[in-house]
Design an enzyme around this catalytic site. Structure first.
Site, PDB file in Angstrom:
ATOM      1  N   HIS A 197       4.032   3.572   6.009  1.00 20.75           N
ATOM      2  CA  HIS A 197       4.761   2.980   7.129  1.00 20.75           C
ATOM      3  C   HIS A 197       6.044   2.356   6.598  1.00 20.75           C
ATOM      4  O   HIS A 197       6.186   2.160   5.402  1.00 20.75           O
ATOM      5  CB  HIS A 197       3.901   1.951   7.877  1.00 20.75           C
ATOM      6  CG  HIS A 197       3.361   0.855   7.027  1.00 20.75           C
ATOM      7  ND1 HIS A 197       2.332   1.050   6.124  1.00 20.75           N
ATOM      8  CD2 HIS A 197       3.704  -0.440   6.919  1.00 20.75           C
ATOM      9  CE1 HIS A 197       2.072  -0.091   5.501  1.00 20.75           C
ATOM     10  NE2 HIS A 197       2.897  -1.007   5.962  1.00 20.75           N
ATOM     11  N   GLY A 198       6.960   2.076   7.492  1.00 16.19           N
ATOM     12  CA  GLY A 198       8.276   1.583   7.101  1.00 16.19           C
ATOM     13  C   GLY A 198       8.288   0.109   6.758  1.00 16.19           C
ATOM     14  O   GLY A 198       7.302  -0.604   6.906  1.00 16.19           O
TER      15      GLY A 198
END
Length: 145
Positions: free
Chosen positions: A63-64
Protein backbone atom coordinates in the site's frame (compact mmCIF):
# COMPACT_ATOMS: atom_id res chain seq x y z
CA UNK A 1 -20.51 3.09 -0.51
CA UNK A 2 -19.48 0.95 -3.45
CA UNK A 3 -17.73 -2.37 -3.00
CA UNK A 4 -14.03 -2.10 -2.24
CA UNK A 5 -13.43 -5.45 -3.97
CA UNK A 6 -14.89 -6.40 -7.32
CA UNK A 7 -14.24 -9.41 -9.52
CA UNK A 8 -12.17 -7.29 -11.92
CA UNK A 9 -9.78 -6.48 -9.04
CA UNK A 10 -8.84 -10.15 -8.53
CA UNK A 11 -6.22 -11.91 -10.61
CA UNK A 12 -5.77 -15.68 -10.50
CA UNK A 13 -3.06 -16.60 -11.15
CA UNK A 14 -0.78 -13.62 -11.02
CA UNK A 15 2.10 -13.42 -13.47
CA UNK A 16 4.74 -11.75 -11.28
CA UNK A 17 7.83 -13.69 -10.25
CA UNK A 18 9.44 -11.05 -8.02
CA UNK A 19 8.36 -8.79 -5.17
CA UNK A 20 8.65 -5.66 -7.32
CA UNK A 21 6.57 -7.18 -10.10
CA UNK A 22 3.96 -8.32 -7.56
CA UNK A 23 3.68 -4.78 -6.14
CA UNK A 24 3.34 -3.44 -9.68
CA UNK A 25 0.69 -6.08 -10.52
CA UNK A 26 -1.41 -5.40 -7.40
CA UNK A 27 -1.05 -1.65 -7.92
CA UNK A 28 -2.02 -1.78 -11.58
CA UNK A 29 -5.30 -3.49 -10.67
CA UNK A 30 -6.08 -0.52 -8.40
CA UNK A 31 -5.20 1.89 -11.23
CA UNK A 32 -7.33 -0.07 -13.72
CA UNK A 33 -10.25 0.05 -11.26
CA UNK A 34 -10.04 3.85 -11.22
CA UNK A 35 -9.32 3.82 -7.48
CA UNK A 36 -5.86 5.40 -7.64
CA UNK A 37 -3.64 7.33 -10.03
CA UNK A 38 -0.45 5.70 -11.35
CA UNK A 39 1.52 7.80 -8.84
CA UNK A 40 0.04 5.64 -6.07
CA UNK A 41 1.97 2.63 -7.38
CA UNK A 42 5.20 4.62 -6.96
CA UNK A 43 4.13 5.31 -3.37
CA UNK A 44 3.65 1.56 -2.83
CA UNK A 45 7.35 1.12 -3.64
CA UNK A 46 8.23 3.99 -1.26
CA UNK A 47 6.28 2.27 1.53
CA UNK A 48 8.06 -1.02 0.84
CA UNK A 49 11.45 0.71 1.12
CA UNK A 50 10.63 1.93 4.63
CA UNK A 51 8.88 -1.19 5.95
CA UNK A 52 8.13 -4.61 4.49
CA UNK A 53 4.44 -5.19 3.84
CA UNK A 54 4.82 -8.94 4.37
CA UNK A 55 2.24 -9.95 6.99
CA UNK A 56 2.75 -13.70 7.42
CA UNK A 57 0.66 -16.68 6.27
CA UNK A 58 1.67 -16.13 2.60
CA UNK A 59 0.26 -12.59 2.61
CA UNK A 60 1.76 -9.26 1.63
CA UNK A 61 -0.30 -6.08 1.68
CA UNK A 62 1.46 -3.48 -0.47
CA UNK A 63 0.00 0.00 0.00
CA UNK A 64 1.07 3.60 -0.48
CA UNK A 65 2.56 6.12 1.89
CA UNK A 66 0.55 8.71 3.81
CA UNK A 67 1.98 11.35 1.47
CA UNK A 68 0.20 9.63 -1.45
CA UNK A 69 -3.32 9.97 -0.08
CA UNK A 70 -4.15 12.63 -2.68
CA UNK A 71 -3.58 9.99 -5.42
CA UNK A 72 -6.47 7.87 -4.07
CA UNK A 73 -9.89 8.51 -5.62
CA UNK A 74 -11.83 5.75 -3.86
CA UNK A 75 -11.16 2.99 -1.33
CA UNK A 76 -10.34 -0.29 -3.04
CA UNK A 77 -8.62 -3.61 -2.74
CA UNK A 78 -6.81 -5.73 -5.31
CA UNK A 79 -6.03 -9.40 -4.81
CA UNK A 80 -3.45 -11.34 -6.78
CA UNK A 81 -2.86 -15.02 -6.03
CA UNK A 82 0.30 -16.73 -7.20
CA UNK A 83 0.57 -20.42 -8.01
CA UNK A 84 4.26 -20.42 -7.11
CA UNK A 85 5.38 -18.54 -4.00
CA UNK A 86 7.16 -15.21 -4.52
CA UNK A 87 10.23 -14.40 -2.44
CA UNK A 88 9.30 -11.36 -0.34
CA UNK A 89 12.44 -10.51 1.60
CA UNK A 90 13.00 -14.18 2.42
CA UNK A 91 9.33 -14.99 3.04
CA UNK A 92 6.97 -16.92 0.79
CA UNK A 93 4.04 -14.89 -0.55
CA UNK A 94 1.11 -16.40 -2.44
CA UNK A 95 -1.17 -13.33 -2.10
CA UNK A 96 -0.38 -9.72 -2.87
CA UNK A 97 -3.31 -7.63 -1.64
CA UNK A 98 -3.12 -4.03 -2.78
CA UNK A 99 -4.88 -1.56 -0.48
CA UNK A 100 -5.97 2.03 -1.02
CA UNK A 101 -8.17 3.79 1.50
CA UNK A 102 -9.77 7.23 1.50
CA UNK A 103 -9.74 9.05 4.87
CA UNK A 104 -7.88 6.26 6.68
CA UNK A 105 -10.38 3.73 5.32
CA UNK A 106 -7.45 1.44 4.66
CA UNK A 107 -7.21 0.66 8.40
CA UNK A 108 -10.63 -1.00 8.45
CA UNK A 109 -9.84 -2.81 5.20
CA UNK A 110 -6.50 -4.04 6.57
CA UNK A 111 -8.26 -5.30 9.69
CA UNK A 112 -10.75 -7.35 7.64
CA UNK A 113 -7.97 -8.88 5.54
CA UNK A 114 -5.86 -9.65 8.62
CA UNK A 115 -8.76 -11.55 10.19
CA UNK A 116 -9.20 -13.73 7.09
CA UNK A 117 -5.48 -14.47 6.76
CA UNK A 118 -4.96 -15.14 10.48
CA UNK A 119 -6.67 -18.54 10.03
CA UNK A 120 -4.38 -20.97 8.17
CA UNK A 121 -7.34 -23.18 7.23
CA UNK A 122 -8.94 -20.17 5.50
CA UNK A 123 -5.64 -19.37 3.78
CA UNK A 124 -5.47 -22.97 2.50
CA UNK A 125 -9.02 -22.58 1.15
CA UNK A 126 -8.02 -19.35 -0.62
CA UNK A 127 -4.95 -21.04 -2.12
CA UNK A 128 -7.14 -23.91 -3.36
CA UNK A 129 -9.70 -21.62 -5.02
CA UNK A 130 -9.84 -22.56 -8.68
CA UNK A 131 -10.78 -19.18 -10.15
CA UNK A 132 -11.04 -15.46 -9.52
CA UNK A 133 -14.80 -15.95 -9.08
CA UNK A 134 -14.27 -18.53 -6.34
CA UNK A 135 -11.72 -16.29 -4.61
CA UNK A 136 -14.14 -13.35 -4.83
CA UNK A 137 -16.89 -15.42 -3.20
CA UNK A 138 -14.52 -16.35 -0.35
CA UNK A 139 -13.35 -12.76 0.19
CA UNK A 140 -16.62 -10.94 -0.45
CA UNK A 141 -17.06 -10.30 3.29
CA UNK A 142 -14.58 -7.41 2.97
CA UNK A 143 -17.38 -5.51 1.22
CA UNK A 144 -19.68 -5.75 4.27
CA UNK A 145 -20.19 -2.47 6.06
Amino acid sequence: MSDILTLSQIKVPGTATSKDDAIREAGQLLVDAGAVSPAYVDAMFEREKSVSTYMGNYLAIPHGTNEAKDTIMTSALSVVRYDAPIDWDGNEVRFAVGVAGVDNGHLEILNKIAIVFSDLDEVDTLIAAGSAEELYDLLNAVNDE
